[in-house]
Motif scaffolding. Sequence first.
Motif, PDB file in Angstrom:
ATOM      1  N   LEU A 100       0.442  -0.862  -0.007  1.00  0.00           N
ATOM      2  CA  LEU A 100      -0.201   0.253  -0.159  1.00  0.00           C
ATOM      3  C   LEU A 100       0.734   1.691  -0.183  1.00  0.00           C
ATOM      4  O   LEU A 100       0.111   2.494   0.084  1.00  0.00           O
ATOM      5  N   GLY A 101       2.262   0.898   0.225  1.00  0.00           N
ATOM      6  CA  GLY A 101       3.197   2.347   0.243  1.00  0.00           C
ATOM      7  C   GLY A 101       2.851   3.415   1.041  1.00  0.00           C
ATOM      8  O   GLY A 101       2.669   4.241   1.462  1.00  0.00           O
ATOM      9  N   PRO A 148      -0.947   2.729  -9.587  1.00  0.00           N
ATOM     10  CA  PRO A 148      -2.215   2.651 -11.083  1.00  0.00           C
ATOM     11  C   PRO A 148      -2.768   1.024 -11.333  1.00  0.00           C
ATOM     12  O   PRO A 148      -3.495   0.469 -11.630  1.00  0.00           O
ATOM     13  N   ASP A 149      -2.321   0.258 -10.665  1.00  0.00           N
ATOM     14  CA  ASP A 149      -2.733  -1.202 -10.714  1.00  0.00           C
ATOM     15  C   ASP A 149      -3.661  -1.358  -9.754  1.00  0.00           C
ATOM     16  O   ASP A 149      -4.099  -2.443  -9.497  1.00  0.00           O
ATOM     17  N   PHE A 150      -4.008  -0.215  -8.238  1.00  0.00           N
ATOM     18  CA  PHE A 150      -4.999  -0.080  -7.474  1.00  0.00           C
ATOM     19  C   PHE A 150      -6.114   0.333  -8.247  1.00  0.00           C
ATOM     20  O   PHE A 150      -7.328   0.474  -7.974  1.00  0.00           O
ATOM     21  N   PHE A 160      -8.869  -1.486  -1.633  1.00  0.00           N
ATOM     22  CA  PHE A 160      -7.354  -0.977  -1.353  1.00  0.00           C
ATOM     23  C   PHE A 160      -7.950   0.381  -0.457  1.00  0.00           C
ATOM     24  O   PHE A 160      -6.935   0.715   0.076  1.00  0.00           O
ATOM     25  N   LEU A 161      -9.126   0.713  -0.848  1.00  0.00           N
ATOM     26  CA  LEU A 161      -9.497   2.591   0.634  1.00  0.00           C
ATOM     27  C   LEU A 161      -9.855   1.422   1.680  1.00  0.00           C
ATOM     28  O   LEU A 161      -8.824   1.942   2.837  1.00  0.00           O
ATOM     29  N   ALA A 162     -10.438   0.377   1.896  1.00  0.00           N
ATOM     30  CA  ALA A 162     -10.499  -0.076   2.682  1.00  0.00           C
ATOM     31  C   ALA A 162      -9.012  -0.445   3.349  1.00  0.00           C
ATOM     32  O   ALA A 162      -8.900  -0.642   4.490  1.00  0.00           O
ATOM     33  N   ALA A 201     -11.362   8.118  -5.684  1.00  0.00           N
ATOM     34  CA  ALA A 201     -10.028   8.447  -4.968  1.00  0.00           C
ATOM     35  C   ALA A 201      -8.965   8.420  -6.182  1.00  0.00           C
ATOM     36  O   ALA A 201      -9.549   7.131  -6.604  1.00  0.00           O
ATOM     37  N   PRO A 202      -8.582   9.293  -6.456  1.00  0.00           N
ATOM     38  CA  PRO A 202      -7.566   9.341  -7.146  1.00  0.00           C
ATOM     39  C   PRO A 202      -6.139   8.451  -7.379  1.00  0.00           C
ATOM     40  O   PRO A 202      -6.207   8.173  -5.940  1.00  0.00           O
ATOM     41  N   ILE A 203      -6.152   7.869  -8.636  1.00  0.00           N
ATOM     42  CA  ILE A 203      -4.214   7.367  -8.225  1.00  0.00           C
ATOM     43  C   ILE A 203      -3.446   8.030  -8.037  1.00  0.00           C
ATOM     44  O   ILE A 203      -3.287   9.692  -8.444  1.00  0.00           O
ATOM     45  N   GLY A 204      -2.208   7.985  -6.850  1.00  0.00           N
ATOM     46  CA  GLY A 204      -1.087   8.723  -6.188  1.00  0.00           C
ATOM     47  C   GLY A 204      -1.386   8.606  -4.450  1.00  0.00           C
ATOM     48  O   GLY A 204      -2.078   7.605  -4.464  1.00  0.00           O
ATOM     49  N   ALA A 205      -0.748  10.265  -4.846  1.00  0.00           N
ATOM     50  CA  ALA A 205      -0.775   9.948  -3.624  1.00  0.00           C
ATOM     51  C   ALA A 205      -1.857  10.217  -1.866  1.00  0.00           C
ATOM     52  O   ALA A 205      -2.682  10.746  -2.763  1.00  0.00           O
ATOM     53  N   LEU A 206      -2.152   9.862  -1.255  1.00  0.00           N
ATOM     54  CA  LEU A 206      -3.846   9.791  -0.255  1.00  0.00           C
ATOM     55  C   LEU A 206      -2.950  10.036   1.352  1.00  0.00           C
ATOM     56  O   LEU A 206      -2.653   9.068   1.828  1.00  0.00           O
ATOM     57  N   THR A 207      -3.869  10.326   1.694  1.00  0.00           N
ATOM     58  CA  THR A 207      -3.084  10.794   3.278  1.00  0.00           C
ATOM     59  C   THR A 207      -4.798  10.294   4.164  1.00  0.00           C
ATOM     60  O   THR A 207      -5.392  10.527   3.684  1.00  0.00           O
TER      61      THR A 207
END
Length: 129
Positions: free
Chosen positions: A10-11, A32-34, A45-47, A81-87
């Motif tokens: 999940l980074g 991107p593969d999420f 993936f958000l969960a 939710a966009p691909i990329g960094a999420l807080t």
Amino acid sequence: MDVTPGSATLGREWVSFDPASASATLRFRARPDFGNRHGTVQGGFLAAMLDSATGITLLATLPQELTAVTISLNTRFERPAPIGALTVKARVVEKDERDATVEAEVMSPDDTIVARGRAKLRIRKRQPV
């Protein structure tokens, strides 16, 4: 905190932790593969990010000999939710010797909440590996 295979996928990165309020800010990298067929992050993936954030936030408040496992996670998806960094911002809202409740929100780069979660976790003694 240890980086587990799931958190690495999940980074997950620690941004900050405040022991006084039992709250944390973490960053995840939605690869991107999420993505789903709409080009946004698939809800599972958000969960997983919410589960990871709530668990690690609680662990940061526990002594080394204790651990915690998620027994339930209620998730609400607010916006794509966009691909990329999420807080993710997470905080322990209830805790006793056996159980805890941790709430969290996933935010897009413009600080829009895209998902919310409320996890119930069971606190227990760490087992030898």
